[in-house]
Design a protein around this motif. Sequence first.
Motif, PDB file in Angstrom:
ATOM      1  N   ILE A  47      25.843  76.828  32.195  1.00 15.04           N
ATOM      2  CA  ILE A  47      26.622  75.590  32.060  1.00 15.04           C
ATOM      3  C   ILE A  47      26.997  75.365  30.600  1.00 15.04           C
ATOM      4  N   GLY A  48      26.044  75.615  29.701  1.00 14.78           N
ATOM      5  CA  GLY A  48      26.338  75.468  28.276  1.00 14.78           C
ATOM      6  C   GLY A  48      27.455  76.384  27.827  1.00 14.78           C
ATOM      7  N   ALA A  49      27.432  77.630  28.324  1.00 18.77           N
ATOM      8  CA  ALA A  49      28.474  78.591  27.959  1.00 18.77           C
ATOM      9  C   ALA A  49      29.836  78.137  28.479  1.00 18.77           C
ATOM     10  N   VAL A  50      29.889  77.710  29.740  1.00 16.67           N
ATOM     11  CA  VAL A  50      31.165  77.288  30.343  1.00 16.67           C
ATOM     12  C   VAL A  50      31.726  76.060  29.633  1.00 16.67           C
ATOM     13  N   VAL A  51      30.865  75.072  29.393  1.00 16.14           N
ATOM     14  CA  VAL A  51      31.333  73.838  28.746  1.00 16.14           C
ATOM     15  C   VAL A  51      31.790  74.116  27.318  1.00 16.14           C
ATOM     16  N   SER A  52      31.010  74.908  26.582  1.00 19.05           N
ATOM     17  CA  SER A  52      31.370  75.210  25.186  1.00 19.05           C
ATOM     18  C   SER A  52      32.693  75.962  25.114  1.00 19.05           C
ATOM     19  N   VAL A  53      32.835  76.994  25.929  1.00 21.36           N
ATOM     20  CA  VAL A  53      34.079  77.773  25.915  1.00 21.36           C
ATOM     21  C   VAL A  53      35.262  76.903  26.334  1.00 21.36           C
ATOM     22  N   THR A  54      35.052  76.025  27.318  1.00 20.69           N
ATOM     23  CA  THR A  54      36.136  75.149  27.782  1.00 20.69           C
ATOM     24  C   THR A  54      36.571  74.186  26.688  1.00 20.69           C
ATOM     25  N   ILE A  55      35.596  73.562  26.025  1.00 22.79           N
ATOM     26  CA  ILE A  55      35.930  72.564  25.005  1.00 22.79           C
ATOM     27  C   ILE A  55      36.631  73.206  23.813  1.00 22.79           C
ATOM     28  N   PHE A  56      36.015  74.264  23.284  1.00 23.68           N
ATOM     29  CA  PHE A  56      36.587  74.859  22.079  1.00 23.68           C
ATOM     30  C   PHE A  56      37.803  75.727  22.398  1.00 23.68           C
ATOM     31  N   GLY A  57      37.876  76.242  23.618  1.00 24.82           N
ATOM     32  CA  GLY A  57      39.103  76.903  24.037  1.00 24.82           C
ATOM     33  C   GLY A  57      40.246  75.918  24.134  1.00 24.82           C
ATOM     34  N   SER A  58      39.956  74.720  24.647  1.00 20.64           N
ATOM     35  CA  SER A  58      40.977  73.664  24.696  1.00 20.64           C
ATOM     36  C   SER A  58      41.392  73.244  23.292  1.00 20.64           C
ATOM     37  N   PHE A  59      40.426  73.259  22.377  1.00 22.60           N
ATOM     38  CA  PHE A  59      40.751  72.940  20.980  1.00 22.60           C
ATOM     39  C   PHE A  59      41.771  73.925  20.423  1.00 22.60           C
TER      40      PHE A  59
END
Length: 401
Positions: free
Chosen positions: A223-235
Amino acid sequence: SKRKRIKQMISAIKIPRYLLVINIFGHLSVVGLVVMIILSYVVLSQAYNQFSEFAKVAPFPSYLSAAIKSCFVNVEQAVAVNNGYYPASQAASIKKSISTGFSDRIQRFLEKFNEFMVNYDVEELSPNFHYSDFAFPVSRQGIYDTPENVSIYEASKIFLGVIYKVNKTEFAEFTPTQADVIWFEDYTLEYIDAYENMRATLYSDFHLRYETILSLFDIVLAIGAVVSVTIFGSFAVVVKSTQRRKSHMMRQVLTIPVQQIHDYLRMCQTEYKAFFGSDIVCKNFHMPTQKAEKENQKRESRHVSKKVYKTREMGIFAIAITSLLPIIYVMAYYVVENVYFKQKTREAIPYINNIDTLSKIVSYSGLTLALYHQFANNYNNSRGNETAILLNQALINYKVL
């Protein structure tokens, strides 16, 4: 007033919706990361609390089993003393220790019974543990004249009544045919088997909780990996989109004629002077004079003017690296947590297995002693053969363990 009118005009300017969305997204991203870390901490803390609770609760049936076994030994020893199987020099001390032992066993059994079966909800802690699953037939004069299938909870209360009565019985009354002695011989092994099944179920769920904790670490990491990649990928997407919008806006600005810009600036200058009585002063810009504007117009009529906008946009690679660094930073926390606490959790398994083994064999040493005395007390009747078989099986089980 003039100042108030200017403030109203400025406040009427609306912030672009795109910038509002980016601002909200930034705040939600920070809040999301904080909430994710807090939730992972809370979930893992609850799992570890249950894990530690299992370490305290899982052995409790062996405490009750050991108390029953000790009472059985005392009862059979009392019968052996009354049968004259002990020398007179030892009989007095054995008689005294038996009387003291009954009181101690009552206190120990009652303490553990109240702690775990009355004041603690073991069924809520252990998903596969239900008192009704450990029922067995029990009879007791005045309660159940014929064997009735009762839960282990009810059976434990019956045992408390029996041991209390035995503690009040005169020592000389302990004989092979006495009702309480026969009750112990008939039901002690039933109680021990029921408590052993309870203990086995609790330790099975104990190991299940261990596997659940290891799985939780992997789930939190994923979950941490998915959320982190999603947030910073969106950035990264937002940065690139902002650059495109900026370039588009500048291209639109460059299409505005210089004369029109000058007209608007001159209008602003006029309105400012009307309000404040002075001109707007800009260090790096001066309004061109009428004469200069005419000369510029003549010059532009002879030459084609071309406006160029130069910008330094961040490349895809640079954006990817910039987004990757915070992802690595956040993921490092989860990876270290996963590896470190998994290792610490695995280190507890040998201790759990040791406690499991000790709680499994705790009743056998005293049980074999009690069955030996029972055999000696009944060697000359039909119970003797039955006891010999039980004693032999108990010794085999003890050696295996």
